[in-house]
Motif scaffolding. Structure first.
Motif, PDB file in Angstrom:
ATOM      1  N   LYS A  30      -2.017  10.361   5.160  1.00 27.20           N
ATOM      2  CA  LYS A  30      -2.853   9.960   4.134  1.00 27.20           C
ATOM      3  C   LYS A  30      -4.082  10.598   4.417  1.00 27.20           C
ATOM      4  O   LYS A  30      -4.395  10.908   5.655  1.00 27.20           O
ATOM      5  CB  LYS A  30      -3.033   8.638   3.718  1.00 27.20           C
ATOM      6  CG  LYS A  30      -3.418   7.934   5.039  1.00 27.20           C
ATOM      7  CD  LYS A  30      -3.287   6.094   4.638  1.00 27.20           C
ATOM      8  CE  LYS A  30      -3.412   5.127   5.647  1.00 27.20           C
ATOM      9  NZ  LYS A  30      -2.243   5.449   6.644  1.00 27.20           N
ATOM     10  N   ASP A  37     -11.253   6.551  -2.496  1.00 21.86           N
ATOM     11  CA  ASP A  37      -9.548   6.390  -2.933  1.00 21.86           C
ATOM     12  C   ASP A  37      -8.833   7.092  -1.711  1.00 21.86           C
ATOM     13  O   ASP A  37      -9.367   8.102  -0.881  1.00 21.86           O
ATOM     14  CB  ASP A  37      -9.335   7.128  -4.183  1.00 21.86           C
ATOM     15  CG  ASP A  37      -9.558   6.488  -5.186  1.00 21.86           C
ATOM     16  OD1 ASP A  37      -9.835   5.168  -5.209  1.00 21.86           O
ATOM     17  OD2 ASP A  37      -9.722   7.059  -6.468  1.00 21.86           O
ATOM     18  N   HIS A  39      -5.238   8.729  -0.507  1.00 21.83           N
ATOM     19  CA  HIS A  39      -4.101   9.210  -0.917  1.00 21.83           C
ATOM     20  C   HIS A  39      -2.995   9.625   0.069  1.00 21.83           C
ATOM     21  O   HIS A  39      -3.286  10.228   0.953  1.00 21.83           O
ATOM     22  CB  HIS A  39      -4.340  10.391  -1.989  1.00 21.83           C
ATOM     23  CG  HIS A  39      -5.102  10.183  -3.092  1.00 21.83           C
ATOM     24  ND1 HIS A  39      -4.391  10.119  -4.522  1.00 21.83           N
ATOM     25  CD2 HIS A  39      -6.474  10.059  -3.310  1.00 21.83           C
ATOM     26  CE1 HIS A  39      -5.465   9.581  -5.208  1.00 21.83           C
ATOM     27  NE2 HIS A  39      -6.761   9.848  -4.632  1.00 21.83           N
ATOM     28  N   SER A 115      -0.285  12.545  -3.624  1.00 21.37           N
ATOM     29  CA  SER A 115       0.099  11.357  -4.446  1.00 21.37           C
ATOM     30  C   SER A 115      -1.369  11.541  -5.550  1.00 21.37           C
ATOM     31  O   SER A 115      -2.427  11.790  -5.130  1.00 21.37           O
ATOM     32  CB  SER A 115      -0.259   9.937  -3.759  1.00 21.37           C
ATOM     33  OG  SER A 115      -1.504   9.702  -3.236  1.00 21.37           O
ATOM     34  N   GLU A 117      -1.775   8.780  -7.443  1.00 23.96           N
ATOM     35  CA  GLU A 117      -2.148   7.545  -7.279  1.00 23.96           C
ATOM     36  C   GLU A 117      -2.742   7.108  -6.040  1.00 23.96           C
ATOM     37  O   GLU A 117      -2.235   7.116  -5.099  1.00 23.96           O
ATOM     38  CB  GLU A 117      -1.115   6.484  -8.088  1.00 23.96           C
ATOM     39  CG  GLU A 117      -0.438   6.851  -9.411  1.00 23.96           C
ATOM     40  CD  GLU A 117       0.838   6.249  -9.685  1.00 23.96           C
ATOM     41  OE1 GLU A 117       0.797   5.053  -9.831  1.00 23.96           O
ATOM     42  OE2 GLU A 117       1.770   6.841  -9.672  1.00 23.96           O
ATOM     43  N   PRO A 118      -3.727   6.182  -6.121  1.00 23.01           N
ATOM     44  CA  PRO A 118      -4.386   5.909  -4.712  1.00 23.01           C
ATOM     45  C   PRO A 118      -3.643   4.863  -4.099  1.00 23.01           C
ATOM     46  O   PRO A 118      -2.822   3.988  -4.608  1.00 23.01           O
ATOM     47  CB  PRO A 118      -5.588   5.291  -5.036  1.00 23.01           C
ATOM     48  CG  PRO A 118      -5.627   4.840  -6.489  1.00 23.01           C
ATOM     49  CD  PRO A 118      -4.565   5.772  -7.327  1.00 23.01           C
ATOM     50  N   SER A 149       4.476   6.522  -5.791  1.00 25.74           N
ATOM     51  CA  SER A 149       3.341   7.121  -6.713  1.00 25.74           C
ATOM     52  C   SER A 149       4.031   8.322  -7.142  1.00 25.74           C
ATOM     53  O   SER A 149       5.135   8.822  -6.851  1.00 25.74           O
ATOM     54  CB  SER A 149       2.165   7.615  -5.762  1.00 25.74           C
ATOM     55  OG  SER A 149       1.345   8.470  -6.243  1.00 25.74           O
ATOM     56  N   TYR A 151       3.680  12.323  -7.463  1.00 31.74           N
ATOM     57  CA  TYR A 151       3.100  13.376  -6.306  1.00 31.74           C
ATOM     58  C   TYR A 151       2.952  14.673  -6.943  1.00 31.74           C
ATOM     59  O   TYR A 151       3.713  15.050  -7.831  1.00 31.74           O
ATOM     60  CB  TYR A 151       4.000  13.468  -5.016  1.00 31.74           C
ATOM     61  CG  TYR A 151       3.811  12.147  -4.331  1.00 31.74           C
ATOM     62  CD1 TYR A 151       2.991  12.267  -3.135  1.00 31.74           C
ATOM     63  CD2 TYR A 151       4.504  11.053  -4.452  1.00 31.74           C
ATOM     64  CE1 TYR A 151       3.094  11.325  -2.290  1.00 31.74           C
ATOM     65  CE2 TYR A 151       4.500   9.942  -3.754  1.00 31.74           C
ATOM     66  CZ  TYR A 151       3.635  10.073  -2.529  1.00 31.74           C
ATOM     67  OH  TYR A 151       3.625   8.928  -1.680  1.00 31.74           O
TER      68      TYR A 151
END
Length: 295
Positions: A30, A37, A39, A115, A117-118, A149, A151
């Motif tokens: 990540k 955030d 990801h 991703s 979404e966080p 999530s 991606y």
């Protein structure tokens, strides 16, 4: 005229790529953004691994092209792109004593799958109690970071470099076949990880065949802020308005969509030619045949 294929994909996946971890915690790969955030991502190397795995399963791609004869794991000296679709698509480096290395850069470029979404630091607690109970001992404990999530990643393919390496030039029919095999794999791409098989097949895909090898939609695909799954169409529309070498990007672009995923489908439809995922790949295969058939 030189041509290249570029497309950006959205798919849904869960916990796709782990790093080294700390103690008994397996950490996802990540990164942090400036707004705080976090990801997760699946590295381009992991995507390549599963593409090659499926290439071997579906099309019998030759994997017996690697050795460690010089103390380094690398492609065999005697193997060329004739022997290996993998070497043709993704390049290679062969070290040579006292003479540097023989290199071929990748004709197919893949970005990390990032991703949309966080990551919220979700953890899964695991034990091997089932095994421990059989022998009357204490179970081992482990924690896995988990992230479900959407991606996105981008693929760019330079047609002129596929099947061409120095004095080697494969027949156009074989060059076209290799690209179409790659597209078939992308269409049903999956990842095997920690006992799971994750479906990486496209829910949304945008791109086409252009006059330059440029990842037009890389970094331009995102979700709107909020609780609903709404695609940010403004960024995409801005790219579609661009022109390159006298061609408008929109005129060369198609959009493949799985219905029922995004809450603003009517807004997405205003971007241009919306087709099914199957139709999107069929259009690309037709353009590939036209390019290599004309040469």
């Amino acid at each position: 005229m030189r041509k290249a294929l570029s497309f950006t994909v959205i798919f849904q996946g869960n916990s796709l790529n782990y790093g080294e971890g700390i103690a008994n915690i397996s950490e996802l790969k990540k990164f942090h953004r400036g707004n705080g955030d976090v990801h997760t991502f699946a590295s381009r190397q992991s995507l390549r691994y599963d593409i090659v795995r499926l290439g071997n399963q579906l099309f019998n791609w030759n994997l017996d092209v690697v050795d460690k004869s010089k103390g380094v794991i690398q492609f065999k000296d005697e193997c060329t792109i004739k022997d290996s679709v993998e070497m043709d698509l993704f390049g290679y480096m062969k070290t040579k004593a006292k003479s540097g290395a023989e290199r071929r850069s990748a004709a197919v470029r893949i970005s990390h799958a990032i991703s949309l979404e966080p990551f919220r630091s979700d953890l899964e607690f695991l034990t091997n109690m089932g095994l421990a109970n059989r022998i009357g001992t204490d179970a081992n404990l482990a924690n896995l970071e988990q992230h479900q999530s959407l991606y996105t990643y981008t693929v760019t393919i330079d047609f002129a470099r596929i099947g061409v390496d120095g004095k080697i030039e494969l027949p156009n029919e074989e060059r076209a076949a290799r690209i179409k095999q790659l597209l078939t794999i992308i269409k049903i791409l999956n990842r095997e990880i920690k006992g799971r098989q994750e479906n990486l097949a496209p829910l949304f895909i945008i791109g086409g065949v252009y006059s330059v090898a440029n990842p037009f939609f890389l970094g331009r695909v995102s979700l709107k802020q909020g609780n609903q799954y709404e695609l940010n169409t403004g960024k995409i529309a801005s790219v579609l308005e661009q022109t390159i070498l006298g061609e408008k990007v929109a005129d060369r672009t198609n959009i493949g969509l799985v219905r029922g995923v995004f809450d603003n489908e009517s807004e997405i439809e205003t971007l241009g030619n919306i087709v099914t995922i199957e139709q999107f790949f069929t259009i690309l295969e037709q353009e590939i045949d036209e390019y290599f058939g004309d040469k």
